[in-house]
Motif scaffolding. Sequence first.
Motif: not given
Length: 290
Positions: A229-233
């Motif tokens: 849903t959300v990505v922190l790279f």
Amino acid sequence: MPSKSPVASTALLDRIEALIDTLRPSEKLVGRFVLRHPNLVISLSFPDIAAKCGVSQPTVARFCVAAGFKGYRDFKLRLAQSLALGVPFVHHDVGMQDSMAEVGAKVFDRGIAALVSVRNHLDPDALTRATTLLAEASRIEFYGLGNSGIVALDAQHKFFRLGVPAVAYSDPHIHAMAASLLGKQDVVVAISGTGRTRELIRSVEIARDAGASVIAITASGSPLARLATVVLFADVREDLDVYAPMTSRMVHLVLLDVLSVGVAVARGPALAKRLKRAKEVIADRRTEDT
């Protein structure tokens, strides 16, 4: 006259190495010091670097101009950008013949450069969305395997104090079953250095099918990133020939620190009182100084 066009940050150390033989002897001392200790240089003042190199301050200034920069400040800015992009990895891989002093410096340099790089590329909108999901979650589950499983356990230790039920699973069978029991108000935080572990990807698919939101802390372009849903790279290069992944773990831990602090702020004064009580309980378990 120095070039007015910016020096490409990704080639900065290579550029200095290429021109080192064209410099005056005293300027070579500065150039060689920069190549050996790039991360140290960005923390040094103008007089400090002159002292470290055993040269005068005008010599340092001449070196910066000879290397194509407007001056020492411009040089340090370009160097900091270069380190943030990971250039020191080319120069600072650990070798089997390195002394322990060199090993220590290189491991620290690698960790610092990786943290700066991830910080500089962190998407603030994604960070805000992830924090909001966690602050509003009915339940938070952290999934990881192997090295990432240890990070998941650390995250659970951070988040259980924030007033939301939080658990960590590192067994793929367990987190697959747990994922099937989640609902729309629940959030999974999936942690993976590569984002390509089949078992973790399958558990995330199950969690999404159950209606849960998924925050992925992982590499860009990975299958896990595409599912989230959300990505922190967290794009981190590891020196796998010499030691097991460490730098990615450090980056993941810091990202989870950021999220936990963000959630604590979002949940407001009531949480502060809860945390104060928890600290008082821990304080009671410490021995008095004798």
